[in-house]
Design a protein around this motif. Structure first.
Motif, PDB file in Angstrom:
ATOM      1  N   VAL A  34       0.790  -1.238   0.000  1.00 34.50           N
ATOM      2  CA  VAL A  34       0.000   0.000   0.000  1.00 34.50           C
ATOM      3  C   VAL A  34       0.818   1.282   0.000  1.00 34.50           C
ATOM      4  O   VAL A  34       0.252   2.379   0.071  1.00 34.50           O
ATOM      5  CB  VAL A  34      -0.959   0.009   1.211  1.00 34.50           C
ATOM      6  N   GLY A  35       2.134   1.180  -0.065  1.00 34.98           N
ATOM      7  CA  GLY A  35       2.918   2.405  -0.048  1.00 34.98           C
ATOM      8  C   GLY A  35       4.399   2.121  -0.080  1.00 34.98           C
ATOM      9  O   GLY A  35       4.842   0.975  -0.137  1.00 34.98           O
ATOM     10  N   CYS A  36       5.177   3.201  -0.041  1.00 32.15           N
ATOM     11  CA  CYS A  36       6.624   3.061  -0.006  1.00 32.15           C
ATOM     12  C   CYS A  36       7.243   4.249   0.722  1.00 32.15           C
ATOM     13  O   CYS A  36       6.655   5.339   0.792  1.00 32.15           O
ATOM     14  CB  CYS A  36       7.209   2.939  -1.416  1.00 32.15           C
ATOM     15  N   LYS A  37       8.421   4.006   1.267  1.00 31.67           N
ATOM     16  CA  LYS A  37       9.249   5.067   1.837  1.00 31.67           C
ATOM     17  C   LYS A  37      10.488   5.176   0.968  1.00 31.67           C
ATOM     18  O   LYS A  37      11.222   4.200   0.796  1.00 31.67           O
ATOM     19  CB  LYS A  37       9.649   4.759   3.277  1.00 31.67           C
ATOM     20  N   LEU A  38      10.733   6.380   0.414  1.00 33.00           N
ATOM     21  CA  LEU A  38      11.853   6.590  -0.497  1.00 33.00           C
ATOM     22  C   LEU A  38      12.962   7.354   0.224  1.00 33.00           C
ATOM     23  O   LEU A  38      13.009   8.586   0.209  1.00 33.00           O
ATOM     24  CB  LEU A  38      11.399   7.354  -1.736  1.00 33.00           C
ATOM     25  N   SER A  39      13.866   6.611   0.852  1.00 30.83           N
ATOM     26  CA  SER A  39      15.009   7.241   1.502  1.00 30.83           C
ATOM     27  C   SER A  39      16.156   7.454   0.524  1.00 30.83           C
ATOM     28  O   SER A  39      17.220   7.927   0.916  1.00 30.83           O
ATOM     29  CB  SER A  39      15.476   6.382   2.686  1.00 30.83           C
ATOM     30  N   CYS A  40      15.921   7.115  -0.738  1.00 32.23           N
ATOM     31  CA  CYS A  40      16.907   7.362  -1.788  1.00 32.23           C
ATOM     32  C   CYS A  40      17.004   8.839  -2.123  1.00 32.23           C
ATOM     33  O   CYS A  40      17.993   9.296  -2.709  1.00 32.23           O
ATOM     34  CB  CYS A  40      16.553   6.564  -3.037  1.00 32.23           C
TER      35      CYS A  40
END
Length: 309
Positions: free
Chosen positions: A169-175
């Motif tokens: 349901v989602g993502c965390k983009l620490s890039c």
């Protein structure tokens, strides 16, 4: 079809230990309450700042249970708990998702395994995340952080394919890739797949690209400033929001120069008078006395004074 977490400000909370490297429930409570009182939408337990890889399975469950209990008992039942459940095998990752659910987490944030990066082809990455999502009793989110996954950086094509799974349901983009974020938000509405910036220095830029907010380490230091910026954006006060974003950008950069997780704990301990800078080896504690005369600490301190004001 599972529902994503609501938009807002989330914090990958640091986890406090005592001098014996055991969990420090008193300091954990003080920290969780300060974050909740700062207006965060949710708390990520065992993100990269929560030292998940340094904890046993029982400690991971204990930390989630404690966080959920503190919130519930102090009038913050609406604050969401997300659990980091990354592990090096599909089997263990699924087990951690099951543990997180039983401990009270509403969502699981899943890192891509990194022990054997040459074997983590696109097909293998897709297979891993889909298998975890199939078996997880709570919705999962993709955690893209090349620094802690041996350089693996999932592109928007891979994450887009995973976004089609009904339980991802989602993502965390620490890039820190704003182009990747925008490509995903232009394909998926945040009510379908929530894309979160993983850093404070692109919070507003992410919101302008229709992100769901951020899950960022500096929220540990200044939760109120992050929630204020989010509110300014929602109110259409973009000039004022941009001025605050500049301050957060400088502060986020400075915070990253103070010793990583140990540095964040040391700043919290110095500024808010709870907890210790203790981390579990091989990480190294940071002595708050070392901040004297440090220009990066001065920048962070100015941000904290703005938070207090």
């Amino acid at each position: 079809m599972s529902v994503p977490p609501p938009s807002g400000i989330y914090v990958p909370a640091v986890l406090f230990f005592d001098e014996n490297e055991d969990l420090d429930p008193k300091a954990i409570k003080q920290h969780v309450l300060r974050l909740a009182e700062g207006g965060v939408t949710g708390i990520l337990v065992q993100g990269s700042n929560g030292e998940a890889q340094h904890l046993s399975h029982e400690e991971r469950k204990q930390a989630i249970q404690l966080t959920r209990k503190i919130l519930d008992e102090n009038g913050f039942k609406d604050v969401i708990v997300i659990a980091g459940t990354g592990a090096q095998s599909t089997r263990e990752t699924i087990k951690l998702c099951q543990d997180a659910h039983s401990a009270g987490a509403a969502f699981a944030l899943v890192l891509t395994p990194s022990t054997w990066p040459p074997q983590m082809s696109v097909d293998n990455i897709l297979r891993f995340h889909r298998a975890v999502a199939d078996a997880s009793p709570i919705p999962t989110m993709v955690y893209n952080f090349p620094v802690v996954t041996a350089g693996q950086d999932l592109d928007s094509d891979v994450i887009g394919k995973l976004a089609e799974h009904p339980n991802i349901v989602g993502c965390k983009l620490s890039c820190g890739n704003i182009g990747k974020l925008h490509r995903l938000t232009s394909r998926f509405h945040r009510n379908q797949f929530a894309v979160f910036a993983g850093r404070s220095d692109l919070l507003l830029q992410g919101l302008l690209s229709q992100s769901a907010g951020c899950i960022a380490a500096s929220v540990n230091l200044v939760p109120k400033l992050h929630t204020k910026l989010y509110r300014l954006f929602e109110e259409g006060k973009l000039e004022e929001a941009m001025q605050l974003q500049a301050k957060l950008g400088h502060g986020d950069w400075a915070a990253g120069k103070l010793g990583g997780i140990g540095g964040i704990k040391a700043v919290v301990s110095e500024a808010f008078q709870y907890g210790t800078p203790m981390v579990r080896g091989p990480l190294k504690p940071v002595d708050g006395k070392s901040f004297v005369g440090n220009d990066y600490f001065k920048t962070v301190s100015e941000l904290i004074e703005l938070e207090r004001a």
